[in-house]
Design an enzyme around this catalytic site. Structure first.
Site, PDB file in Angstrom:
ATOM      1  N   MET A 216       0.716  -1.135   0.150  1.00 48.82           N
ATOM      2  CA  MET A 216      -0.087   0.117   0.192  1.00 48.82           C
ATOM      3  C   MET A 216       0.856   1.226   0.132  1.00 48.82           C
ATOM      4  O   MET A 216       1.827   1.520   0.712  1.00 48.82           O
ATOM      5  CB  MET A 216      -0.957  -0.129   1.299  1.00 48.82           C
TER       6      MET A 216
ATOM      7  N   GLN B 127       7.699  -5.243  -4.276  1.00 51.83           N
ATOM      8  CA  GLN B 127       6.613  -5.082  -5.469  1.00 51.83           C
ATOM      9  C   GLN B 127       6.942  -4.046  -6.706  1.00 51.83           C
ATOM     10  O   GLN B 127       7.279  -2.967  -6.346  1.00 51.83           O
ATOM     11  CB  GLN B 127       5.213  -4.626  -5.102  1.00 51.83           C
TER      12      GLN B 127
ATOM     13  N   CYS C  38      -3.404  -1.538  -9.293  1.00 46.62           N
ATOM     14  CA  CYS C  38      -3.659  -0.338  -9.370  1.00 46.62           C
ATOM     15  C   CYS C  38      -4.829   0.224 -10.185  1.00 46.62           C
ATOM     16  O   CYS C  38      -4.549   0.213 -11.406  1.00 46.62           O
ATOM     17  CB  CYS C  38      -2.499   0.297  -9.373  1.00 46.62           C
TER      18      CYS C  38
ATOM     19  N   ASN D 284      -7.870 -11.654  -2.301  1.00 44.38           N
ATOM     20  CA  ASN D 284      -7.683 -10.476  -1.653  1.00 44.38           C
ATOM     21  C   ASN D 284      -9.067  -9.644  -2.046  1.00 44.38           C
ATOM     22  O   ASN D 284      -9.615  -9.756  -3.135  1.00 44.38           O
ATOM     23  CB  ASN D 284      -6.827  -9.552  -2.528  1.00 44.38           C
ATOM     24  N   GLY D 285      -9.315  -8.812  -0.796  1.00 44.91           N
ATOM     25  CA  GLY D 285     -10.567  -8.142  -0.877  1.00 44.91           C
ATOM     26  C   GLY D 285     -11.435  -8.530   0.272  1.00 44.91           C
ATOM     27  O   GLY D 285     -12.009  -9.648   0.396  1.00 44.91           O
TER      28      GLY D 285
ATOM     29  N   ARG E 181      -6.191  -2.983   3.673  1.00 42.61           N
ATOM     30  CA  ARG E 181      -7.052  -1.805   4.349  1.00 42.61           C
ATOM     31  C   ARG E 181      -7.317  -2.674   5.745  1.00 42.61           C
ATOM     32  O   ARG E 181      -7.431  -1.844   6.708  1.00 42.61           O
ATOM     33  CB  ARG E 181      -8.127  -1.392   3.661  1.00 42.61           C
TER      34      ARG E 181
END
Length: 359
Positions: A6, A59, A90, A194-195, A219
């Site tokens: 992030m 990354q 992204c 992911n999510g 997050r």
């Protein structure tokens, strides 16, 4: 368990803080391949790893196979990392308008060439290359199954799917069924999901519902680095610890500040810490005036005074669970002119190799 990269968050200080709660893969902020190759000073500081950090996970973002290959070769030659992840997820306009991030998998041949260049550069050193992407640009341009198969064919060690389209950004709900479909389509390498993982229970449900091989958390760990402790317990089948009282949260926040000071120096560190305050204090009865002062903190001494004003015995609030961080609303994805005309066009987008890192 993977800490998602992030921008402005997963620097060496935050990764170190998360790592103390459990083993996993903790990925640094997104690094622009061209900026790395050109040794941009800010970028070289961003790839700082703690001496005890292993594996060191970097990354990379890029749109040019040649530059990506050079960047990974530099990682190999200078022993900069033990793992390379590639960002094709992204959704930020400054990235997609250049054809990068979540826009790029639509160009299947170009996507394949970029992954191939990275894998070939990393292979002799035994450095695994993984690939992260989204479901697609929008509901009319779904790319994730092709992206998964291509990454697998080009030698990626694993793939990770953020189960939203770029148009969704971080809004709405992640479509975990897409992770299950990707798992069916990509059989020879691990598929990570992911999510919307905001708790240990979310992670267990994702694995149970999709069959994925691991989870990527973004997050959900903002202001909650102990989430990795909870995940480790859940996956081990042991009781998940109760959320920390406010006194323990204050100690974690203070440690975060110390680590940032080591990395940036006190002035910049405290400015950087301000954005974390609302996440750490989410749901706690702190009071608007004190909360506002935390958001303007400028020194360790001032931080200590503010932390001293907190009641350490306040229990972790139930309304601190659930979504946190940026959510926003869906938006049309900004793309280069004519981007959707030919998915097999392997041309590198004009002017796309920008120097910025993050996104």
């Amino acid at each position: 368990m993977v800490l998602a990269p992030m921008a402005g968050i997963t620097n060496v200080a935050f990764r170190r803080l998360c790592r103390q709660y459990g083993a996993g893969l903790y990925v640094c902020e997104m690094i622009t391949s061209r900026a790395l190759v050109e040794r941009d000073a800010t970028t070289m500081h961003m790839i700082t790893f703690d001496p005890t950090e292993h594996p060191r996970s970097m990354q990379l973002y890029g749109v040019d196979p040649v530059t990506m290959g050079k960047a990974v070769q530099m990682v190999v030659d200078e022993n900069l990392a033990d793992h390379v992840d590639m960002n094709f997820g992204c959704p930020v306009p400054k990235v997609t308008r250049k054809g990068g991030g979540s826009a790029l998998p639509y160009k299947r041949r170009l996507f394949a060439e970029i992954v191939r260049a990275a894998v070939r550069a990393a292979e002799p050193a035994g450095i695994p290359v993984t690939v992260k992407f989204r479901v697609g640009i929008d509901d009319e341009h779904i790319t994730y199954l092709d992206a998964g198969r291509i990454a697998e064919a080009e030698g990626a060690a694993a793939v990770a799917l953020h189960a939203r389209t770029a148009a969704q950004r971080y809004s709405g709900k992640a479509d975990w069924s897409a992770i299950a479909r990707l798992k069916e389509a990509v059989a020879s390498i691990p598929v990570l999901g992911n999510g919307d993982i905001f708790s240990a229970d979310d992670a267990l449900r994702m694995v149970a519902e999709t069959g994925c091989d691991g989870v990527v958390v973004g997050r959900g760990c903002l202001g909650r680095p102990w989430l990795f402790r909870d995940l480790q317990a859940a996956f081990a089948g042991t009781p998940v610890p109760a959320g920390p009282r406010l006194g323990e949260v204050a100690r974690v926040l203070r440690r975060h500040a110390e680590l940032l000071v080591e990395h940036y120096g006190e002035q910049k560190a405290l400015r950087d810490l301000r954005k974390h305050m609302a996440w750490y204090l989410m749901g706690f009865p702190v009071g608007s005036q004190l909360r506002q002062r935390f958001g303007l903190v400028s020194s360790l001494a001032e931080l200590d005074d503010l932390l001293g004003a907190l009641d350490p015995d306040v229990p972790f609030p139930s309304d601190a669970e659930g979504p946190r961080g940026r959510q926003g609303s869906p938006a049309k994805v900004v793309l280069p002119e004519g981007w959707l005309d030919d998915p097999d066009d392997a041309s590198v987008p004009a002017g796309a190799e920008v120097m910025h890192s993050g996104g």
